[in-house]
Scaffold this motif. Sequence first.
Motif, PDB file in Angstrom:
ATOM      1  N   LEU A 121       0.846  -1.190   0.000  1.00  0.00           N
ATOM      2  CA  LEU A 121       0.000   0.000   0.000  1.00  0.00           C
ATOM      3  C   LEU A 121       0.882   1.241   0.000  1.00  0.00           C
ATOM      4  N   LEU A 122       0.626   2.149  -0.942  1.00  0.00           N
ATOM      5  CA  LEU A 122       1.334   3.428  -1.019  1.00  0.00           C
ATOM      6  C   LEU A 122       0.296   4.541  -0.915  1.00  0.00           C
ATOM      7  N   LYS A 123       0.167   5.115   0.257  1.00  0.00           N
ATOM      8  CA  LYS A 123      -0.837   6.150   0.508  1.00  0.00           C
ATOM      9  C   LYS A 123      -0.178   7.525   0.411  1.00  0.00           C
ATOM     10  N   TYR A 124      -0.546   8.282  -0.627  1.00  0.00           N
ATOM     11  CA  TYR A 124      -0.015   9.637  -0.804  1.00  0.00           C
ATOM     12  C   TYR A 124       1.522   9.651  -0.762  1.00  0.00           C
ATOM     13  N   VAL A 125       2.140   8.716  -1.456  1.00  0.00           N
ATOM     14  CA  VAL A 125       3.603   8.619  -1.461  1.00  0.00           C
ATOM     15  C   VAL A 125       4.192   9.060  -2.798  1.00  0.00           C
ATOM     16  N   LEU A 126       3.716   8.482  -3.898  1.00  0.00           N
ATOM     17  CA  LEU A 126       4.412   8.606  -5.171  1.00  0.00           C
ATOM     18  C   LEU A 126       4.417  10.027  -5.729  1.00  0.00           C
ATOM     19  N   HIS A 127       3.395  10.821  -5.424  1.00  0.00           N
ATOM     20  CA  HIS A 127       3.377  12.175  -5.989  1.00  0.00           C
ATOM     21  C   HIS A 127       4.502  13.052  -5.430  1.00  0.00           C
ATOM     22  N   CYS A 128       5.173  12.582  -4.379  1.00  0.00           N
ATOM     23  CA  CYS A 128       6.256  13.355  -3.769  1.00  0.00           C
ATOM     24  C   CYS A 128       7.604  13.146  -4.456  1.00  0.00           C
ATOM     25  N   TRP A 129       7.627  12.282  -5.495  1.00  0.00           N
ATOM     26  CA  TRP A 129       8.901  11.888  -6.068  1.00  0.00           C
ATOM     27  C   TRP A 129       8.908  12.044  -7.590  1.00  0.00           C
ATOM     28  N   SER A 130      10.134  12.081  -8.149  1.00  0.00           N
ATOM     29  CA  SER A 130      10.305  12.189  -9.591  1.00  0.00           C
ATOM     30  C   SER A 130       9.875  10.893 -10.274  1.00  0.00           C
ATOM     31  N   ASP A 131       9.778  10.933 -11.607  1.00  0.00           N
ATOM     32  CA  ASP A 131       9.416   9.733 -12.363  1.00  0.00           C
ATOM     33  C   ASP A 131      10.393   8.596 -12.095  1.00  0.00           C
ATOM     34  N   ASP A 132      11.696   8.887 -12.149  1.00  0.00           N
ATOM     35  CA  ASP A 132      12.706   7.851 -11.931  1.00  0.00           C
ATOM     36  C   ASP A 132      12.599   7.259 -10.532  1.00  0.00           C
ATOM     37  N   ASP A 133      12.379   8.119  -9.541  1.00  0.00           N
ATOM     38  CA  ASP A 133      12.235   7.618  -8.171  1.00  0.00           C
ATOM     39  C   ASP A 133      10.988   6.750  -8.023  1.00  0.00           C
ATOM     40  N   CYS A 134       9.888   7.156  -8.660  1.00  0.00           N
ATOM     41  CA  CYS A 134       8.660   6.357  -8.606  1.00  0.00           C
ATOM     42  C   CYS A 134       8.892   4.969  -9.201  1.00  0.00           C
ATOM     43  N   VAL A 135       9.635   4.913 -10.314  1.00  0.00           N
ATOM     44  CA  VAL A 135       9.923   3.619 -10.933  1.00  0.00           C
ATOM     45  C   VAL A 135      10.747   2.752  -9.988  1.00  0.00           C
ATOM     46  N   LYS A 136      11.736   3.341  -9.311  1.00  0.00           N
ATOM     47  CA  LYS A 136      12.544   2.576  -8.351  1.00  0.00           C
ATOM     48  C   LYS A 136      11.681   2.025  -7.219  1.00  0.00           C
ATOM     49  N   ILE A 137      10.827   2.868  -6.671  1.00  0.00           N
ATOM     50  CA  ILE A 137       9.955   2.440  -5.569  1.00  0.00           C
ATOM     51  C   ILE A 137       9.049   1.306  -6.029  1.00  0.00           C
ATOM     52  N   LEU A 138       8.432   1.462  -7.195  1.00  0.00           N
ATOM     53  CA  LEU A 138       7.489   0.456  -7.680  1.00  0.00           C
ATOM     54  C   LEU A 138       8.184  -0.853  -8.055  1.00  0.00           C
ATOM     55  N   ARG A 139       9.411  -0.790  -8.531  1.00  0.00           N
ATOM     56  CA  ARG A 139      10.142  -2.033  -8.800  1.00  0.00           C
ATOM     57  C   ARG A 139      10.396  -2.800  -7.505  1.00  0.00           C
ATOM     58  N   ASN A 140      10.712  -2.080  -6.439  1.00  0.00           N
ATOM     59  CA  ASN A 140      10.880  -2.736  -5.147  1.00  0.00           C
ATOM     60  C   ASN A 140       9.560  -3.307  -4.643  1.00  0.00           C
ATOM     61  N   CYS A 141       8.463  -2.596  -4.910  1.00  0.00           N
ATOM     62  CA  CYS A 141       7.135  -3.131  -4.568  1.00  0.00           C
ATOM     63  C   CYS A 141       6.863  -4.423  -5.342  1.00  0.00           C
ATOM     64  N   LYS A 142       7.197  -4.411  -6.617  1.00  0.00           N
ATOM     65  CA  LYS A 142       6.959  -5.584  -7.463  1.00  0.00           C
ATOM     66  C   LYS A 142       7.756  -6.789  -6.967  1.00  0.00           C
ATOM     67  N   ASN A 143       8.983  -6.541  -6.495  1.00  0.00           N
ATOM     68  CA  ASN A 143       9.805  -7.626  -5.957  1.00  0.00           C
ATOM     69  C   ASN A 143       9.248  -8.172  -4.654  1.00  0.00           C
ATOM     70  N   ALA A 144       8.417  -7.386  -3.962  1.00  0.00           N
ATOM     71  CA  ALA A 144       7.917  -7.781  -2.646  1.00  0.00           C
ATOM     72  C   ALA A 144       6.627  -8.593  -2.706  1.00  0.00           C
ATOM     73  N   ILE A 145       5.921  -8.578  -3.848  1.00  0.00           N
ATOM     74  CA  ILE A 145       4.615  -9.231  -3.933  1.00  0.00           C
ATOM     75  C   ILE A 145       4.683 -10.478  -4.813  1.00  0.00           C
ATOM     76  N   PRO A 146       3.667 -11.354  -4.747  1.00  0.00           N
ATOM     77  CA  PRO A 146       3.619 -12.504  -5.657  1.00  0.00           C
ATOM     78  C   PRO A 146       3.719 -12.061  -7.110  1.00  0.00           C
ATOM     79  N   SER A 147       4.288 -12.913  -7.936  1.00  0.00           N
ATOM     80  CA  SER A 147       4.623 -12.522  -9.305  1.00  0.00           C
ATOM     81  C   SER A 147       3.446 -12.516 -10.261  1.00  0.00           C
ATOM     82  N   THR A 148       2.270 -12.969  -9.810  1.00  0.00           N
ATOM     83  CA  THR A 148       1.106 -12.974 -10.692  1.00  0.00           C
ATOM     84  C   THR A 148      -0.103 -12.379  -9.989  1.00  0.00           C
ATOM     85  N   ARG A 149      -0.984 -11.820 -10.787  1.00  0.00           N
ATOM     86  CA  ARG A 149      -2.236 -11.282 -10.250  1.00  0.00           C
ATOM     87  C   ARG A 149      -3.089 -12.402  -9.667  1.00  0.00           C
ATOM     88  N   ALA A 150      -3.049 -13.579 -10.280  1.00  0.00           N
ATOM     89  CA  ALA A 150      -3.845 -14.713  -9.804  1.00  0.00           C
ATOM     90  C   ALA A 150      -3.440 -15.125  -8.399  1.00  0.00           C
TER      91      ALA A 150
END
Length: 281
Positions: free
Chosen positions: A179-208
Amino acid sequence: MKLLTTSGLFAADGGAGEPAYALTAASRLLVGPLGLGSIVRYQAGPVNVTPFFDMPAWLRATDGPQQSLFELTHGRSRWDPANPDSSTMQDAAFAESQFLIDALLRNHGHIFHGLTSLVDVGGGHGSLARAIAAMFPSIRCTVMDLAHVVADAPAIAGGNVQFVAGNMFESIPSADAVLLKYVLHCWSDDDCVKILRNCKNAIPSTRAAGGKVIITVMVSGSGSRDGNASETEQMHSLFVTGIGGIGREEQEWKKIFCDAGFSDYKMTQDMGPVSVIEIFP
């Protein structure tokens, strides 16, 4: 009081005798159990406002690494605990969370169905995570924030909420959802991509398998087109620009999600200027 009636903060009874004043929709947001007065004190405080007087120098700067307007004025980032309004910022974040909790859980509670674990990144003192855990006792909630924020968090006896110190630019604890509550708008595009890649590594690899990232953020141009909504969006964009962030439209958010490696997203816009976005690996 007469001045405040001209801005719509109060209504005045125009009858004979002493005027009677009443709350309006705007001033009701400042009082009561969900009052947002602390947000006004934070946003309109000198630490936040002073940098805008340095905007001419910031716009003219052409050499060296680009620093935020806030950094130009204060010599430190918005998130440095040495800022004199750090406690005011925490009070504002708490009020903002309290206001969001009811709307998010009442209108969007379904997005938490089926989850067994969730990490609230930048979750402060955990008010939203505690509300989620109370409504969904089967979800184990982890609040991750900077060490000095976690150190000041109130103790929680038992239950299914825990706090961990961490840096979202380095790694995020594993969970079904982030959950990212009011977080991403505080950062640049590159920083948002870094944060979201770390999020992606933290969750299961499929939507199912239940993996997803849940974001609450303002999406410019997605809501009502009345004057108040447009003014809110532009004021929001101005303030986040001052701390190094960006106000974005849906297509700009979509590009960031794709660049971070996500395959799909679902956006729901029914909380005024704030949207709820689920993005899937």
